[in-house]
Design a protein around this motif. Structure first.
Motif, PDB file in Angstrom:
ATOM      1  N   MET A   1       0.844  -1.167   0.000  1.00 33.99           N
ATOM      2  CA  MET A   1       0.000   0.000   0.000  1.00 33.99           C
ATOM      3  C   MET A   1       0.892   1.233   0.000  1.00 33.99           C
ATOM      4  SD  MET A   1      -3.187   0.779   0.303  1.00 33.99           S
ATOM      5  CE  MET A   1      -3.892   2.368   0.302  1.00 33.99           C
ATOM      6  N   ASP A   2       0.732   2.067  -0.992  1.00 33.97           N
ATOM      7  CA  ASP A   2       1.473   3.324  -1.081  1.00 33.97           C
ATOM      8  C   ASP A   2       0.504   4.478  -0.882  1.00 33.97           C
ATOM      9  OD1 ASP A   2       3.835   2.008  -1.731  1.00 33.97           O
ATOM     10  OD2 ASP A   2       3.511   2.213  -3.880  1.00 33.97           O
ATOM     11  N   ILE A   3       0.844   5.391   0.012  1.00 34.38           N
ATOM     12  CA  ILE A   3       0.084   6.625   0.199  1.00 34.38           C
ATOM     13  C   ILE A   3       1.066   7.757  -0.046  1.00 34.38           C
ATOM     14  CG2 ILE A   3      -1.276   8.054   1.757  1.00 34.38           C
ATOM     15  CD1 ILE A   3      -1.976   5.470   3.277  1.00 34.38           C
ATOM     16  N   CYS A  76      -2.249   0.484  11.054  1.00 38.75           N
ATOM     17  CA  CYS A  76      -1.773  -0.737  10.393  1.00 38.75           C
ATOM     18  C   CYS A  76      -0.503  -0.497   9.592  1.00 38.75           C
ATOM     19  CB  CYS A  76      -2.839  -1.273   9.436  1.00 38.75           C
ATOM     20  SG  CYS A  76      -4.317  -1.892  10.215  1.00 38.75           S
ATOM     21  N   PHE A  77      -0.149   0.764   9.393  1.00 29.21           N
ATOM     22  CA  PHE A  77       0.964   1.095   8.516  1.00 29.21           C
ATOM     23  C   PHE A  77       2.247   1.327   9.301  1.00 29.21           C
ATOM     24  CE2 PHE A  77      -2.856   2.324   6.262  1.00 29.21           C
ATOM     25  CZ  PHE A  77      -2.643   1.749   5.032  1.00 29.21           C
ATOM     26  N   GLY A  78       3.340   0.881   8.702  1.00 31.25           N
ATOM     27  CA  GLY A  78       4.663   1.135   9.254  1.00 31.25           C
ATOM     28  C   GLY A  78       5.431   2.002   8.274  1.00 31.25           C
ATOM     29  N   TYR A  79       6.671   2.234   8.581  1.00 34.97           N
ATOM     30  CA  TYR A  79       7.527   3.015   7.697  1.00 34.97           C
ATOM     31  C   TYR A  79       7.932   2.169   6.497  1.00 34.97           C
ATOM     32  CZ  TYR A  79       7.839   6.294  11.538  1.00 34.97           C
ATOM     33  OH  TYR A  79       7.531   7.188  12.520  1.00 34.97           O
ATOM     34  N   PRO A  80       8.109   2.789   5.323  1.00 38.26           N
ATOM     35  CA  PRO A  80       8.494   2.021   4.132  1.00 38.26           C
ATOM     36  C   PRO A  80       9.775   1.221   4.327  1.00 38.26           C
ATOM     37  CG  PRO A  80       7.927   4.270   3.518  1.00 38.26           C
ATOM     38  CD  PRO A  80       7.929   4.204   5.020  1.00 38.26           C
ATOM     39  N   TRP A  81      10.741   1.767   5.063  1.00 36.50           N
ATOM     40  CA  TRP A  81      12.010   1.060   5.247  1.00 36.50           C
ATOM     41  C   TRP A  81      11.877  -0.132   6.192  1.00 36.50           C
ATOM     42  CZ3 TRP A  81      11.271   6.216   6.577  1.00 36.50           C
ATOM     43  CH2 TRP A  81      11.132   6.485   7.946  1.00 36.50           C
TER      44      TRP A  81
END
Length: 87
Positions: A1-3, A76-81
């Motif tokens: 998931m990209d925001i 539910c989201f974390g950092y991309p790295w």
């Protein structure tokens, strides 16, 4: 998931000056991607990416609405790295 937040000229100017411009009415682009798990590891540039769904949100309130519609919560989201997302 990209925001991804929409960028406008004022954002470019702020970046050139070394700061980040906050904007609660900023728009966003949302993309839900699926990948072929067997292609993520290694050096293959074709990771079997398939765009499942995409949406735009006019502001943070609309962003929360799209996430709710898709059954996702902001926590539910974390950092991309911290993810295996190859993009």
């Amino acid at each position: 998931m990209d925001i991804t937040p929409d960028r406008v000229m004022r954002d470019t100017q702020a970046a050139q000056e070394g700061w980040v411009r906050g904007d609660r009415s900023r728009g966003f682009r949302l993309e839900h991607w699926e990948y072929d798990a067997d292609r993520i590891d290694g050096f293959d540039y074709d990771v079997g990416a398939v765009l499942v769904r995409a949406a735009s949100a006019a502001d943070e309130s609309a962003l929360a609405g799209v996430l709710a519609l898709w059954g996702l919560r902001p926590d539910c989201f974390g950092y991309p790295w911290e993810s295996d997302d190859p993009r």
